[in-house]
Design an enzyme around this catalytic site. Structure first.
Site, mmCIF file in Angstrom:
data_model
loop_
_atom_site.group_PDB
_atom_site.id
_atom_site.type_symbol
_atom_site.label_atom_id
_atom_site.label_comp_id
_atom_site.label_asym_id
_atom_site.label_seq_id
_atom_site.Cartn_x
_atom_site.Cartn_y
_atom_site.Cartn_z
ATOM 1 N N ASN A 1 -41.206 -30.253 5.778
ATOM 2 C CA ASN A 1 -40.938 -31.361 6.700
ATOM 3 C C ASN A 1 -41.034 -32.713 6.012
ATOM 4 O O ASN A 1 -41.829 -32.908 5.092
ATOM 5 C CB ASN A 1 -41.935 -31.343 7.862
ATOM 6 C CG ASN A 1 -41.678 -30.230 8.847
ATOM 7 O OD1 ASN A 1 -42.098 -29.102 8.622
ATOM 8 N ND2 ASN A 1 -40.980 -30.536 9.927
ATOM 9 N N ASP B 1 -46.042 -25.190 -6.719
ATOM 10 C CA ASP B 1 -46.278 -26.199 -5.688
ATOM 11 C C ASP B 1 -46.596 -27.552 -6.314
ATOM 12 O O ASP B 1 -47.698 -27.782 -6.805
ATOM 13 C CB ASP B 1 -47.427 -25.738 -4.787
ATOM 14 C CG ASP B 1 -47.656 -26.653 -3.600
ATOM 15 O OD1 ASP B 1 -46.937 -27.661 -3.471
ATOM 16 O OD2 ASP B 1 -48.563 -26.362 -2.797
ATOM 17 N N ASP C 1 -43.022 -32.663 -2.140
ATOM 18 C CA ASP C 1 -43.887 -31.489 -2.051
ATOM 19 C C ASP C 1 -43.077 -30.200 -1.932
ATOM 20 O O ASP C 1 -42.473 -29.950 -0.895
ATOM 21 C CB ASP C 1 -44.804 -31.657 -0.838
ATOM 22 C CG ASP C 1 -45.770 -30.515 -0.658
ATOM 23 O OD1 ASP C 1 -45.995 -29.766 -1.625
ATOM 24 O OD2 ASP C 1 -46.319 -30.372 0.453
ATOM 25 N N TYR D 1 -53.359 -29.061 8.939
ATOM 26 C CA TYR D 1 -53.673 -28.990 7.521
ATOM 27 C C TYR D 1 -55.083 -28.447 7.329
ATOM 28 O O TYR D 1 -55.869 -28.386 8.268
ATOM 29 C CB TYR D 1 -53.570 -30.377 6.883
ATOM 30 C CG TYR D 1 -52.194 -30.985 6.940
ATOM 31 C CD1 TYR D 1 -51.234 -30.646 6.000
ATOM 32 C CD2 TYR D 1 -51.849 -31.889 7.934
ATOM 33 C CE1 TYR D 1 -49.962 -31.194 6.037
ATOM 34 C CE2 TYR D 1 -50.583 -32.451 7.982
ATOM 35 C CZ TYR D 1 -49.650 -32.093 7.026
ATOM 36 O OH TYR D 1 -48.393 -32.635 7.080
ATOM 37 N N TRP E 1 -42.148 -36.464 7.080
ATOM 38 C CA TRP E 1 -42.759 -37.276 8.128
ATOM 39 C C TRP E 1 -43.425 -38.504 7.529
ATOM 40 O O TRP E 1 -43.851 -38.512 6.369
ATOM 41 C CB TRP E 1 -43.768 -36.483 8.959
ATOM 42 C CG TRP E 1 -45.014 -36.041 8.242
ATOM 43 C CD1 TRP E 1 -45.226 -34.844 7.612
ATOM 44 C CD2 TRP E 1 -46.222 -36.789 8.078
ATOM 45 N NE1 TRP E 1 -46.480 -34.806 7.063
ATOM 46 C CE2 TRP E 1 -47.113 -35.985 7.331
ATOM 47 C CE3 TRP E 1 -46.645 -38.060 8.475
ATOM 48 C CZ2 TRP E 1 -48.396 -36.411 6.989
ATOM 49 C CZ3 TRP E 1 -47.918 -38.499 8.133
ATOM 50 C CH2 TRP E 1 -48.779 -37.667 7.405
#
Length: 377
Positions: free
Chosen positions: A93, A271, A88, A131, A95
């Site tokens: 991050n 993106d 992404d 989010y 995770w």
């Protein structure tokens, strides 16, 4: 001769970089529709794109609301524990779910067990990421992360302990690997690609992305190199306007040579974690009107094939996106791959150039020169 040249170019790219194959899977929207759950899910999870792009309130963007499609595999720990992740460029991050997580969304995904890794180092640092459709919380730890053969030692990552709600329950990926800048990383965690550069694990401080069309195979993220097979038409380099997301300045957007949106310039984020083209609500209304489509965005598939290209004018060059790219056909009906949002920046209105745009171009994310490169496919 031409075939030999192409093979040699592909071989050169493979020798210079590390390629992560991406697979395209049935979208969340399609899976929920098949199960008769789509309408209820949309009512329960009204999507708030404005929550995605405001780092000042510690909100990090999620890969996509309803049309997540491209995923790759990484491993964490010694011995390796495998996870499917979204690569992404709209977040920073890494995770994955952990064995400490009891949320339903964790129980049906792969979970990291630190006790099974001889190289894991624990911390007392916590991680919380909000989010538009939910949140995750957990702790940070360090371990070896393997991305297509690149071993990144002592990589910090999040071990999810809670994933409330049912959004993540339905997603086909386990976690997220962010490829944006450290400045937007939650809890100050160093992104994976930054550690790749710091440890000199890539030949060049850049990575590139190819997303295939029409359910074809072959999508990839290539770390440390540019594949010349995909740049035969040249590369247009665009400077970044901010070192947070992969953010650039757009000049305007036109249809049939006439201005249609962003007429005074606007900001855009490239993106890979967003499937659609996201734009201000007013710009969406203007585009629909210019295309002769009602506010619902629904259109007959035969009429959709005759729609004109959207032309994005960026850094003095034109980047067309044809109707076949922005029209989404599902279940015999067609709609436009547009999403309205209102998330203004200090520089003006904000657009998100998601997979609808990226599928038309081979995209190079250059950290050495803080530029984005686009090559027409």
């Amino acid at each position: 001769m031409k075939l030999l040249l192409l093979l040699s170019l592909v071989g050169l790219a493979q020798s210079l970089g590390t390629r992560v194959s991406l697979r395209r899977m049935k979208s969340l929207r399609e899976r929920l529709r098949e199960q008769g759950l789509l309408e209820g899910f949309l009512e329960e999870h009204p999507y708030d794109l404005s929550a995605k792009y405001f780092p000042q309130i510690a909100v990090e963007p999620l890969q996509n609301y309803m049309d997540d499609e491209y995923f790759g595999t990484i491993s964490i720990g010694t011995p390796a524990q495998e996870f499917t992740v979204v690569f992404d460029t709209g977040s920073s991050n890494l995770w994955v779910p952990s064995v400490f997580c009891t949320s339903p969304a964790c129980r049906n995904h792969n979970r990291f067990n630190p006790e099974n890794s001889s190289t894991f180092l624990s911390t007392n640092d916590t991680l919380f990421i909000a989010y538009g459709t939910g949140s995750m919380s957990g702790v940070l730890g360090y371990d070896t992360v393997n991305v297509a053969g690149i071993n990144v030692p002592n990589q910090v990552f999040g071990l999810a302990e809670t994933e409330p709600g049912n959004f993540f329950y339905y997603t086909p990926f386990d976690g997220i690997l962010g490829l944006a800048f450290p400045s937007i990383a939650s809890s100050g965690a160093t992104p994976v690609f930054d550690n790749m550069m710091r440890e000199h694990l890539v030949d060049r401080d850049l990575f590139s992305v190819y997303l295939s069309r029409d359910n074809q195979d072959g999508s990839f993220v290539l770390f440390g190199a540019i594949d010349p097979y995909y740049t035969s038409k040249g590369i247009s380099w665009i400077p970044l306007s901010a070192e947070t997301y992969w953010q650039i300045t757009m000049d305007s957007i036109s249809i049939n040579g006439m201005p249609a949106a962003c007429s005074s310039g606007c900001q855009a984020i490239v993106d890979t974690g967003t499937s659609l083209l996201a734009m201000p609500v007013r710009a969406l209304q203007n585009l629909l009107a210019a295309l002769g489509i009602g506010a619902s965005g629904q259109i007959g598939c035969e009429a959709a094939r005759r729609l004109p290209s959207l032309v994005f004018h960026i850094h003095g060059r034109a980047f067309p996106v044809p109707a076949r790219a922005y029209v989404i056909e599902s279940g015999g009906s067609c709609s436009l791959g547009f999403q309205g949002m209102d998330a203004p920046t200090e520089e003006g209105e904000l657009w998100i150039l998601g997979d609808v745009f990226i599928r038309e171009y081979y995209v190079i994310f250059d950290r050495a020169n803080n530029k984005v490169g686009l090559s027409r496919l």
